[in-house]
Design a protein around this motif. Structure first.
Motif, mmCIF file in Angstrom:
data_model
loop_
_atom_site.group_PDB
_atom_site.id
_atom_site.type_symbol
_atom_site.label_atom_id
_atom_site.label_comp_id
_atom_site.label_asym_id
_atom_site.label_seq_id
_atom_site.Cartn_x
_atom_site.Cartn_y
_atom_site.Cartn_z
ATOM 1 N N THR A 1 9.009 8.909 1.934
ATOM 2 C CA THR A 1 8.434 9.224 3.246
ATOM 3 C C THR A 1 8.332 7.980 4.128
ATOM 4 N N ASN A 2 7.969 8.227 5.368
ATOM 5 C CA ASN A 2 7.545 7.183 6.305
ATOM 6 C C ASN A 2 6.240 6.552 5.810
ATOM 7 N N PRO A 3 5.893 5.344 6.238
ATOM 8 C CA PRO A 3 4.606 4.739 5.846
ATOM 9 C C PRO A 3 3.438 5.373 6.586
ATOM 10 N N VAL A 4 2.291 5.415 5.926
ATOM 11 C CA VAL A 4 1.056 5.892 6.558
ATOM 12 C C VAL A 4 -0.087 4.939 6.213
ATOM 13 N N ASN A 5 -1.085 4.923 7.080
ATOM 14 C CA ASN A 5 -2.261 4.076 6.904
ATOM 15 C C ASN A 5 -3.495 4.972 6.881
ATOM 16 N N LEU A 6 -4.279 4.912 5.807
ATOM 17 C CA LEU A 6 -5.515 5.689 5.738
ATOM 18 C C LEU A 6 -6.596 4.935 6.503
ATOM 19 N N ARG B 1 -6.533 4.889 -1.734
ATOM 20 C CA ARG B 1 -7.546 3.919 -1.296
ATOM 21 C C ARG B 1 -7.654 3.939 0.223
ATOM 22 N N ARG B 2 -8.883 4.136 0.729
ATOM 23 C CA ARG B 2 -9.073 4.124 2.181
ATOM 24 C C ARG B 2 -8.745 2.744 2.736
ATOM 25 N N GLY B 3 -8.039 2.725 3.847
ATOM 26 C CA GLY B 3 -7.628 1.475 4.464
ATOM 27 C C GLY B 3 -6.262 1.006 4.012
ATOM 28 N N GLY B 4 -5.682 1.669 3.008
ATOM 29 C CA GLY B 4 -4.394 1.232 2.458
ATOM 30 C C GLY B 4 -3.196 1.715 3.254
ATOM 31 N N PHE B 5 -2.049 1.041 3.026
ATOM 32 C CA PHE B 5 -0.761 1.418 3.613
ATOM 33 C C PHE B 5 0.124 1.932 2.484
ATOM 34 N N PHE B 6 0.702 3.124 2.681
ATOM 35 C CA PHE B 6 1.448 3.745 1.597
ATOM 36 C C PHE B 6 2.715 4.442 2.089
ATOM 37 N N ARG B 7 3.661 4.571 1.177
ATOM 38 C CA ARG B 7 4.732 5.558 1.261
ATOM 39 C C ARG B 7 4.582 6.473 0.052
ATOM 40 N N TYR B 8 5.207 7.645 0.123
ATOM 41 C CA TYR B 8 5.209 8.571 -0.999
ATOM 42 C C TYR B 8 6.646 8.830 -1.451
ATOM 43 N N LYS B 9 6.806 9.002 -2.756
ATOM 44 C CA LYS B 9 8.117 9.297 -3.341
ATOM 45 C C LYS B 9 8.058 10.641 -4.044
#
Length: 569
Positions: A109-114, A78-86
């Motif tokens: 992973t580290n967090p990222v923001n789209l 989702r654009r605008g979201g904050f995520f980590r990946y596993k």
């Protein structure tokens, strides 16, 4: 063992590493953890194992069809979201796949923001690759089995069409942003445009008292712009017709927003022409820079364009041959702006002197210490490509990757330098590629279109160079300029050099490598240099290439993980 994530406004990218090969591992399950909702979702995959029944467009989760790579691009976030990946290794057999029972192999992973925001600069990228399975599935087929390009052209020209919106992505928002700011907040927009016929953008501008447009011609017959030009004039929009002679184009695509107090506040620029094809049928980027200083610099140039009366005369060129430097935001972003044409001669001679703006670009490339990555249309000669070849000749450790619409430039060999020729016999680690599409149905794939129509000439339309993206002096070069010497002699152009903005650098390098990786495998199929990968392996030997002393996969992995030192933890 480590994992690292990157993002721009459109996609997430995750890269990971293990110290040694994992026995019985048939790939990885990758899931996305939403840091706002706390929901974890396993990502989808569209390619299954050898011997399984193949159905076009069918997907399963990466727990069932695991990823047999050490990196993955997430197009479903989702654009605008904050995520980590596993990342979790899936071990066993095809019939009995299970997550690895040792939790130490699970990586987060580290967090990222789209998000497009990178300080005072917002960077936007579209999804304008036509050669995808998603596009193929969205269109009816012709008798040959290829997607119907006429249907594609019709759909991307229809405001609100789901395929148009998906391909344009947030670049639509970027191109509307300053126009809407003037419409709803007051003020004016001053536009300098090359190609303009997109119906959605045209409808926003028709009859607008707050819009002022310098609209170039697109050739002798002005076929692209003629209907829009007439409609703008008839609706009493303030239009200046910039009709340049043969061999010269008004190639800018920028907008300056001036607020209700007559103060320049923001600029939109980049590679995106204001056409449905520019939005949806080519790869493109756009930037919005929130800076009074930068806006004022562009506004002065806009006024000079208007006063020039389509002559590109000596005084106009002399005023352009100046570098404008501005510092932005708390991160001390350094931004330099060049304008064209900026040479004494009105056309590029046979043995041209290198113009000041290109000399600046060439110098940045020559001083690269880590990497040079790029996307370009048709830069011509001489251009930045000769400098990239020299850099790789002098320092083979420099990581070079790029893609060009111009296949001849992508495949050009030079005897006195290390060639960047795609899959040359002496250099199987291809560093520069041209676009390619899947021409035949096989395994899980259908036939694809390479471009919007047989008559289209641009596929990659970005003008991007990223140098040392993970260093303190990371540099992004972009704008309307095609990155060759001819543009500085002949065309109206703007060129931005943006230093020390790590977030922007990572956004751009994610875009560049997304395009490169997409076309790399399709080039392997086209050039038949190796058997085309067509399904997941039933054995764990797929990992071997990541543990060789050197190779394209290992080199790319090391490049991405070089960012980890100050990004993780």
């Amino acid at each position: 063992m480590q994992a690292i994530a990157f993002a721009n406004n459109d996609i997430g990218l995750v890269v990971w590493k293990y110290d040694k090969k994992i026995p019985d591992c048939l790939g990885f399950a990758v899931s996305r953890i939403d840091l706002q909702s706390r929901v974890e979702e396993t990502l989808p995959a569209w390619v299954g194992f050898k011997g399984q029944q193949k159905q076009y467009g069918r997907w399963k989760t990466t727990r069932q069809w695991p990823i047999q790579k050490y990196n993955w691009r997430d197009f479903t976030a989702r654009r605008g979201g904050f995520f980590r990946y596993k990342i979790v290794p899936m071990v066993g057999t095809v019939e009995n796949l299970e997550p690895h029972n040792d939790s130490k192999y699970t990586l987060i992973t580290n967090p990222v923001n789209l998000s497009p925001r990178c300080g005072q600069i917002s960077a936007y990228f579209n999804r304008g690759i036509i050669a995808t399975q998603a596009v193929s599935r969205s269109l009816t087929k012709t008798k040959s089995g290829k997607p119907n390009y006429k249907e594609l052209v019709d759909r991307i020209d229809q405001p609100g069409d789901p395929l148009r919106n998906r391909l344009a992505a947030d670049i639509r928002k970027a191109l509307f942003e300053l126009l809407n700011r003037a419409k709803y907040n007051g003020g004016h927009c001053y536009c300098a445009l090359y190609e303009f016929n997109d119906p959605e953008l045209e409808s926003l501008m028709l009859g607008s008292s707050y819009v002022h447009v310098i609209l170039s011609n697109t050739g002798k017959d002005d076929k692209v712009n003629k209907p829009t030009r007439q409609a703008l004039h008839e609706s009493n929009v303030d239009v200046t017709d910039r009709m340049l002679g043969s061999g010269h184009i008004g190639h800018n695509k920028f907008v300056v927003y001036v607020d209700s107090t007559n103060t320049p506040r923001a600029v939109l620029t980049g590679s995106t022409n204001w056409t449905a094809t520019g939005l949806c049928g080519q790869t493109n980027n756009a930037l919005i820079i929130e800076s009074d200083d930068i806006a004022s610099i562009f506004f002065r140039y806009w006024k000079q364009l208007k006063d020039d009366l389509s002559r590109q005369d000596t005084d106009f060129r002399q005023k352009n041959n100046v570098i404008h430097k501005v510092s932005l935001d708390q991160n001390n972003t350094e931004l330099s702006v060049w304008f064209s044409p900026n040479t004494k001669q009105k056309s590029k001679p046979q043995n041209p002197k290198i113009p000041s703006d290109m000399a600046d670009v060439f110098n940045i490339i020559r001083n690269a210490e880590q990497a040079v990555l790029f996307l370009a249309f048709k830069p011509g000669k001489p251009s930045f490509l000769e400098e990239v070849r020299e850099v790789q000749k002098n320092n083979s450790s420099i990581f070079v990757r790029g893609a060009l619409t111009d296949e001849k430039a992508a495949q050009e060999k030079e005897t006195d330098v290390v060639s960047l020729y795609h899959y040359s016999a002496d250099r199987p680690d291809s560093t520069i590629i041209a676009p390619a599409a899947i021409e035949d149905e096989f395994s899980y794939w259908q036939k694809e279109l390479l471009k919007t129509s047989p008559f289209a000439h641009a596929i990659i339309h970005d003008k991007i160079i990223v140098v040392d993206p993970f260093s303190t002096n990371c540099t992004v070069i972009t704008g309307s300029h095609n990155l060759g010497v001819r543009a500085s002699y002949n065309n109206d152009e703007n060129l931005l050099i943006i230093r020390k903005n790590r977030a922007l650098s990572e956004a751009y390098v994610t875009h560049v490598m997304d395009i490169y990786d997409h076309y790399r495998w399709r080039n392997q199929i086209k050039n038949k240099k190796e058997k085309a990968w067509d399904s997941l392996s039933n054995k764990d030997t797929w990992q071997n290439k990541y543990f060789k002393p050197a190779g394209p996969e290992k080199n790319a992995l090391e490049f991405w993980l070089s960012a980890a030192q100050d990004k993780i933890g």
